[in-house]
Design an enzyme around this catalytic site. Structure first.
Site, short mmCIF file in Angstrom:
data_model
loop_
_atom_site.label_atom_id
_atom_site.label_comp_id
_atom_site.label_asym_id
_atom_site.label_seq_id
_atom_site.Cartn_x
_atom_site.Cartn_y
_atom_site.Cartn_z
N ASP A 12 0.82 -1.23 0.00
CA ASP A 12 0.00 0.00 0.00
C ASP A 12 0.84 1.27 0.00
O ASP A 12 0.43 2.29 0.54
CB ASP A 12 -0.96 0.02 1.22
CG ASP A 12 -1.74 -1.26 1.35
OD1 ASP A 12 -2.25 -1.72 0.32
OD2 ASP A 12 -1.82 -1.81 2.46
N LYS A 15 2.24 2.43 -5.12
CA LYS A 15 2.91 1.97 -6.35
C LYS A 15 2.07 2.26 -7.59
O LYS A 15 2.60 2.57 -8.64
CB LYS A 15 3.19 0.46 -6.27
CG LYS A 15 4.14 0.06 -5.16
CD LYS A 15 4.33 -1.43 -5.10
CE LYS A 15 3.11 -2.18 -4.61
NZ LYS A 15 2.74 -1.94 -3.20
N LYS A 17 0.16 4.70 -8.41
CA LYS A 17 0.33 6.05 -8.95
C LYS A 17 1.69 6.20 -9.63
O LYS A 17 1.80 6.80 -10.70
CB LYS A 17 0.20 7.05 -7.79
CG LYS A 17 0.23 8.46 -8.23
CD LYS A 17 0.02 9.37 -7.04
CE LYS A 17 0.65 10.70 -7.31
NZ LYS A 17 0.62 11.59 -6.16
N ASN A 37 -5.11 -10.02 -4.11
CA ASN A 37 -4.88 -9.45 -2.78
C ASN A 37 -4.34 -8.02 -2.90
O ASN A 37 -4.44 -7.23 -1.97
CB ASN A 37 -3.91 -10.33 -1.96
CG ASN A 37 -2.65 -10.72 -2.73
OD1 ASN A 37 -2.55 -10.51 -3.93
ND2 ASN A 37 -1.70 -11.31 -2.04
N ALA A 38 -3.76 -7.69 -4.03
CA ALA A 38 -3.21 -6.34 -4.24
C ALA A 38 -4.34 -5.36 -4.49
O ALA A 38 -5.42 -5.74 -4.94
CB ALA A 38 -2.28 -6.35 -5.45
N GLY A 39 -4.10 -4.11 -4.18
CA GLY A 39 -5.08 -3.07 -4.48
C GLY A 39 -4.33 -1.83 -4.89
O GLY A 39 -3.70 -1.19 -4.06
N HIS A 40 -4.34 -1.54 -6.18
CA HIS A 40 -3.60 -0.38 -6.67
C HIS A 40 -4.58 0.72 -7.09
O HIS A 40 -5.46 0.47 -7.90
CB HIS A 40 -2.70 -0.79 -7.84
CG HIS A 40 -1.60 -1.72 -7.43
ND1 HIS A 40 -0.83 -2.43 -8.31
CD2 HIS A 40 -1.14 -2.04 -6.20
CE1 HIS A 40 0.06 -3.16 -7.64
NE2 HIS A 40 -0.12 -2.94 -6.36
N GLN A 224 2.09 -5.82 -3.47
CA GLN A 224 2.41 -5.86 -2.04
C GLN A 224 3.74 -5.13 -1.78
O GLN A 224 4.12 -4.30 -2.58
CB GLN A 224 2.47 -7.30 -1.50
CG GLN A 224 1.13 -8.01 -1.43
CD GLN A 224 0.74 -8.67 -2.74
OE1 GLN A 224 1.54 -9.27 -3.41
NE2 GLN A 224 -0.52 -8.55 -3.10
N THR A 300 -8.48 -3.45 -0.80
CA THR A 300 -9.04 -4.77 -1.10
C THR A 300 -10.05 -5.21 -0.04
O THR A 300 -11.10 -5.75 -0.37
CB THR A 300 -7.89 -5.81 -1.21
OG1 THR A 300 -6.99 -5.34 -2.20
CG2 THR A 300 -8.40 -7.18 -1.61
N THR A 301 -9.75 -4.97 1.23
CA THR A 301 -10.61 -5.51 2.29
C THR A 301 -11.32 -4.42 3.10
O THR A 301 -12.19 -4.74 3.90
CB THR A 301 -9.77 -6.35 3.28
OG1 THR A 301 -8.74 -5.51 3.80
CG2 THR A 301 -9.15 -7.55 2.60
N GLY A 302 -10.93 -3.17 2.93
CA GLY A 302 -11.54 -2.08 3.70
C GLY A 302 -11.07 -2.04 5.16
O GLY A 302 -11.52 -1.20 5.94
P1 IMP Z 1 -2.63 -12.80 1.63
O1 IMP Z 1 -1.68 -12.26 0.63
O2 IMP Z 1 -4.07 -12.49 1.33
O3 IMP Z 1 -2.41 -14.24 1.93
O4 IMP Z 1 -2.35 -12.03 3.02
C1 IMP Z 1 -1.13 -12.19 3.74
C2 IMP Z 1 -0.71 -10.89 4.40
O5 IMP Z 1 -0.32 -9.96 3.39
C3 IMP Z 1 -1.82 -10.20 5.19
O6 IMP Z 1 -1.25 -9.52 6.28
C4 IMP Z 1 -2.37 -9.19 4.21
O7 IMP Z 1 -3.00 -8.11 4.85
C5 IMP Z 1 -1.09 -8.78 3.50
N1 IMP Z 1 -1.32 -8.26 2.16
C6 IMP Z 1 -1.56 -8.97 1.04
N2 IMP Z 1 -1.70 -8.16 -0.02
C7 IMP Z 1 -1.51 -6.92 0.44
C8 IMP Z 1 -1.49 -5.63 -0.20
O8 IMP Z 1 -1.65 -5.47 -1.41
N3 IMP Z 1 -1.27 -4.57 0.64
C9 IMP Z 1 -1.05 -4.71 1.96
N4 IMP Z 1 -1.04 -5.88 2.58
C10 IMP Z 1 -1.28 -6.97 1.83
#
Ligand code: IMP
Length: 426
Positions: A12, A15, A17, A37-40, A224, A300-302
């Site tokens: 977070d 990246k 931008k 899992n990424a949120g850009h 990440q 991604t998760t709020g």
């Molecule tokens: P997973 O990648 O969903 O298995 O999560 C494993 C760990 O990585 C957790 O602590 C998530 O919150 C963190 N994580 C995964 N993707 C991101 C991201 O894009 N930004 C910040 N934390 C992330």
């Protein structure tokens, strides 16, 4: 010129931008690891784009977009993103290429992620529940893996899925007492995914080498942050891929020496979402101030992000392992209004001052940050267009960070928009 953009903290960092800005001078943008899992986030004018799987450069219609081998692809999310951009007038037709060797995240991976996290109680990792860990585990285990190339033969895939679901359902029932999942629903979904995504599935390694051979400029987009790297981060509180720039060569088949520049992205403070050690965490009103002012809630998760002071030891470690040449320091404007800023320049571990980050969490647990206090500023930074236009205290803060991490800051973020980025001479 091939460039890699990589996060130096726990994700977070902003990246999206930085990639969006650099994309202007690039021909191809590549996601080399991670998954949805990424949120850009990219903000252009009044439009805000939040992407999870497509590289952030996708917003520029001139760019070829590559999702490389080591990415785990959730087809549902990817199709939603493609359609979402199309509704906003941005087409990915003929410019999106997904590696035939990339692994696929399906519903049972998300279920497994959720069941495991729930069963762990206090020991949970705090994952995004996007099925990332279970999908990478199936990749390493090989026997129950599904790859993008499987979408080319749906009948064979259906057979494979029957075997996989029989296994997973036994596992879920035995370990978690969970209801079985309906294999036919998974197969029907896969037929739709195959129709939409098989046409963009190809050998992306060949595509990238051909592009490099033709003198095209490639931008590699890390997901990440380096401290979440499976092998080099704060295990087990990490993601399941090599999210540092060390994941680039293995993730897409392009050797590290073909990348000319590595840009590390860090926030002017530190955040972390999910469980795990965080030496400079501010579990107080200053942390709360940063969270609200910086809108530090997960894309991604709020989830609210944990916030803390800039950790120079952690950032310097990510720079070392990631071969980082220069840094983009984002969210400097978020610190406006704080009277005093603390910068962590070392850790004290067992009575000794250390500047090399111990990624092992048992040793990290003993680390006490050694801070340097610097004066803050009250001025609004959001309109500043040059380094010289920043208040003297903000310039001192940036310069001190450069000294601590041993690399120059090249870009400074002073707001969410594309044009709220100061280019600082090196
Ligand atoms: P997973 O990648 O969903 O298995 O999560 C494993 C760990 O990585 C957790 O602590 C998530 O919150 C963190 N994580 C995964 N993707 C991101 C991201 O894009 N930004 C910040 N934390 C992330």
């Amino acid at each position: 010129m091939n460039t890699c953009v990589v996060g130096l903290q726990w994700g977070d960092e902003g990246k999206g931008k930085v990639v969006d800005i650099l994309a202007e001078d690039s021909d191809v943008v590549v996601r080399y690891g991670g998954g949805s899992n990424a949120g850009h986030t990219v903000v252009i004018g009044d439009s805000r784009f939040a992407l999870h799987l497509l590289p952030s450069g996708a917003i520029r219609e001139s760019m070829l977009c590559v999702i490389a081998n080591a990415v785990v692809v959730d087809p549902d999310v990817l199709i939603q993103e493609i359609d979402g951009l199309a509704q906003r007038g941005i087409s990915l037709a003929d410019r999106l290429f997904i590696s035939e060797n990339a692994h696929v995240v399906l519903d049972y991976h998300k279920r497994e992620d959720q069941l495991r996290e729930e069963s762990l109680g206090k020991r949970k990792i705090g994952t995004t529940i996007r099925g990332i860990g279970p999908c990478y585990a199936d990749k390493v285990g090989r026997s129950y893996a599904v790859r993008m190339s499987d979408f080319r033969d749906v009948a064979a895939l259906a057979e494979k899925l029957r075997t996989i679901l029989a296994y997973k359902n036994k596992l879920f029932a035995a370990l978690y007492g969970a209801e079985p999942m309906d294999v036919n629903a998974v197969i029907e979904n896969c037929k739709l995914y195959a129709q939409r995504l098989a046409p963009c599935t190809t050998d992306t390694t060949e595509l990238l080498h051909t592009a490099i051979g033709a003198g095209r400029s490639i931008l590699f987009e890390g997901a990440q942050g380096s401290l979440l790297d499976l092998d080099h981060g704060t295990f087990p509180y990490v993601t399941s891929s090599n999210s540092s720039s060390l994941g680039l060569p293995s993730g897409c088949g392009v050797p590290a020496k073909m990348v000319h520049k590595y840009i590390g992205v860090a926030k002017a403070y530190t955040t972390r979402v999910g469980a795990g050690p965080f030496p400079t965490e501010l579990d107080n009103e200053i942390g709360q101030y940063i969270r609200e002012k910086g809108h530090e809630y997960g894309t991604t998760t709020g989830r609210p992000r944990r916030c803390g002071w800039f950790d120079g030891v952690a950032a310097a470690y990510s720079i070392r392992i990631g071969s980082v040449d220069s840094v983009a320091l984002m969210h400097l404007d978020t610190l406006t209004g704080l009277k005093q800023l603390n910068l962590c320049r070392a850790y004290e571990i067992d009575g000794q001052e250390r500047t090399f980050f111990p990624a092992n969490i048992d040793r990290l647990a003993k680390a006490r940050p050694v801070y340097e206090a610097l004066p803050g500023w009250d001025e609004d930074l959001s309109e500043a267009t040059s380094f010289e236009a920043l208040p003297a205290t903000a310039r001192t803060y940036v310069r001190r960070i450069e000294q601590i991490i041993g690399k120059p800051v090249e870009m400074i973020g002073v707001g969410p928009r594309r044009n709220q980025t100061i280019m600082k001479s090196l």
